[in-house]
Design a protein around this motif. Structure first.
Motif, PDB file in Angstrom:
ATOM      1  N   GLY A  33       0.822  -1.217   0.000  1.00 13.08           N
ATOM      2  CA  GLY A  33       0.000   0.000   0.000  1.00 13.08           C
ATOM      3  C   GLY A  33       0.857   1.268   0.000  1.00 13.08           C
ATOM      4  N   PHE A  34       0.170   2.392   0.096  1.00 15.12           N
ATOM      5  CA  PHE A  34       0.782   3.729   0.060  1.00 15.12           C
ATOM      6  C   PHE A  34       0.789   4.328   1.454  1.00 15.12           C
ATOM      7  CE2 PHE A  34       0.307   8.308   0.054  1.00 15.12           C
ATOM      8  CZ  PHE A  34       1.255   8.721  -0.862  1.00 15.12           C
ATOM      9  N   SER A  43      -4.789  -2.077  -0.353  1.00 12.23           N
ATOM     10  CA  SER A  43      -5.083  -0.667  -0.572  1.00 12.23           C
ATOM     11  C   SER A  43      -4.580  -0.201  -1.943  1.00 12.23           C
ATOM     12  CB  SER A  43      -4.541   0.169   0.583  1.00 12.23           C
ATOM     13  OG  SER A  43      -5.235   1.396   0.582  1.00 12.23           O
ATOM     14  N   MET A  44      -3.548   0.676  -2.028  1.00 18.19           N
ATOM     15  CA  MET A  44      -3.076   1.078  -3.354  1.00 18.19           C
ATOM     16  C   MET A  44      -2.636  -0.147  -4.157  1.00 18.19           C
ATOM     17  SD  MET A  44      -0.119   3.780  -4.523  1.00 18.19           S
ATOM     18  CE  MET A  44       1.270   2.686  -4.290  1.00 18.19           C
ATOM     19  N   TYR A  76      -5.541  -1.321  -5.912  1.00 18.11           N
ATOM     20  CA  TYR A  76      -5.879  -0.532  -7.111  1.00 18.11           C
ATOM     21  C   TYR A  76      -5.038  -1.020  -8.301  1.00 18.11           C
ATOM     22  CZ  TYR A  76      -7.246   2.901  -3.424  1.00 18.11           C
ATOM     23  OH  TYR A  76      -7.756   3.525  -2.307  1.00 18.11           O
ATOM     24  N   ARG A 111      -5.989  15.081  -2.883  1.00 21.39           N
ATOM     25  CA  ARG A 111      -4.760  14.306  -3.122  1.00 21.39           C
ATOM     26  C   ARG A 111      -3.799  15.091  -4.006  1.00 21.39           C
ATOM     27  NH1 ARG A 111      -5.075   8.569  -1.834  1.00 21.39           N
ATOM     28  NH2 ARG A 111      -6.995   7.634  -2.621  1.00 21.39           N
ATOM     29  N   PHE A 135      -1.597  10.351   6.835  1.00 22.04           N
ATOM     30  CA  PHE A 135      -1.947   8.927   6.698  1.00 22.04           C
ATOM     31  C   PHE A 135      -1.765   8.112   7.978  1.00 22.04           C
ATOM     32  CE2 PHE A 135      -3.117   7.948   2.322  1.00 22.04           C
ATOM     33  CZ  PHE A 135      -2.846   9.154   1.703  1.00 22.04           C
ATOM     34  N   HIS A 138      -6.454  -0.577   8.823  1.00 25.87           N
ATOM     35  CA  HIS A 138      -6.261  -0.666   7.363  1.00 25.87           C
ATOM     36  C   HIS A 138      -5.044  -1.520   7.009  1.00 25.87           C
ATOM     37  CE1 HIS A 138      -6.851   1.022   3.333  1.00 25.87           C
ATOM     38  NE2 HIS A 138      -5.639   1.508   3.309  1.00 25.87           N
TER      39      HIS A 138
HETATM   40  C1  MLT Z   1      -3.081   2.904   0.978  1.00 26.98           C
HETATM   41  O1  MLT Z   1      -3.076   2.365   2.087  1.00 26.98           O
HETATM   42  O2  MLT Z   1      -2.497   2.395  -0.007  1.00 26.98           O
HETATM   43  C2  MLT Z   1      -3.786   4.208   0.835  1.00 26.98           C
HETATM   44  O3  MLT Z   1      -4.472   4.509   2.009  1.00 26.98           O
HETATM   45  C3  MLT Z   1      -4.718   4.184  -0.314  1.00 26.98           C
HETATM   46  C4  MLT Z   1      -5.493   5.441  -0.477  1.00 26.98           C
HETATM   47  O4  MLT Z   1      -5.097   6.491   0.048  1.00 26.98           O
HETATM   48  O5  MLT Z   1      -6.519   5.392  -1.179  1.00 26.98           O
END
Ligand code: MLT
Length: 258
Positions: free
Chosen positions: A19-20, A86-87, A90, A124, A144, A236
């Motif tokens: 994730g990010f 998470s990312m 995506y 963002r 975050f 998360h």
């Molecule tokens: C993540 O954990 O990768 C991020 O929270 C993703 C997001 O900000 O949408």
């Protein structure tokens, strides 16, 4: 571009996307738990960890292309299981949309299929500009860190909070900015879920406030072969906050597929 990665173990291939604003170290416990029976491939996505190469905007499709290039370089020819948190989820859904035939199964952890709202995307992009101008990820951490960890972790596990802070702090500002812009521009991939004719695990922390258990349930229901796992005591970042339960859930899913 060539991604930095760890490749370990023998057996069916499992790819884990972080994730990010994190890096492949996020998956250390899962890598250890899986490597005796699986070939585990864990990259640093473009712009994150030890993989550089991000400037301007790094779209989720671009990050996905890097992963496909990596799998080709590692000579992964048979079907593989793809997991993303998470990312990373995506990016995984971009791969599903374009290369579903190569998958044996899919694991979506603490993620969503929908796009950002216009307001979220604007926020963002504004954050990306400030990060670039400051040459520092401090504001990313401030934004975050409180959100990605669950209330149990924040209350009871200061060492883990510190570890995640350090992981975030190791992210290059240019990489963070590029990925923020890439996430802001990602399309809605909800329709991709219904088309996937492969087993899919949707896993979420019970305290995940960013991608909630309710949203995750909807994703599992939209996937023709979806199943939901809710991880206790985690927000998360399930793979770090309850690493054992997360590894066990992943193993159960993989062992059923094998
Ligand atoms: C993540 O954990 O990768 C991020 O929270 C993703 C997001 O900000 O949408």
């Amino acid at each position: 571009m060539k991604l930095e990665r760890v490749v370990e173990g023998r057996g069916p291939v499992v790819v884990l996307l972080h994730g990010f604003p994190l890096n492949r170290a996020m998956w250390d416990a899962q890598r250890e738990g899986l490597r005796d029976t699986f070939r585990v491939i864990v990259p640093d996505l473009r712009g994150m960890g030890a993989s550089g190469g991000a400037a301007g905007e790094a779209s989720m499709d671009l990050l996905a292309d890097d992963v496909i290039e990596l799998l080709d370089a590692e000579k992964v020819e048979g079907p593989f299981v793809l997991g993303g948190l998470s990312m990373g989820g995506y990016v995984a859904l971009s791969i599903v949309e374009r290369s579903a035939a190569r998958l044996r199964g899919l694991m979506l952890l603490d993620t969503r299929a929908g796009a950002d709202s216009p307001e979220a995307a604007q926020n963002r992009r504004a954050l990306a500009d400030r990060v670039e101008a400051a040459g520092s990820v401090d504001e990313v951490i401030a934004s975050f860190l409180p959100k990605v960890l669950g209330k149990t972790t924040h209350a009871e596990r200061p060492a883990l909070v510190e570890r995640v802070r350090q992981m975030m702090g190791a992210t290059a500002p240019a990489g963070a900015a590029a990925c923020l812009r890439g996430m802001a521009s990602r399309p809605d991939r909800t329709a991709v879920l219904a088309k996937l004719d492969r087993p899919a695990l949707v896993l979420v922390g019970e305290e995940d406030a960013l991608t909630t258990p309710d949203e995750s349930r909807e994703m599992a229901e939209a996937l023709p072969q979806g199943q939901l796992e809710i991880i206790a005591g985690a927000g998360h970042l399930t793979c770090l906050e309850n690493s054992q339960a997360t590894t066990e859930a992943i193993k159960r899913f993989l062992e059923k597929l094998a």
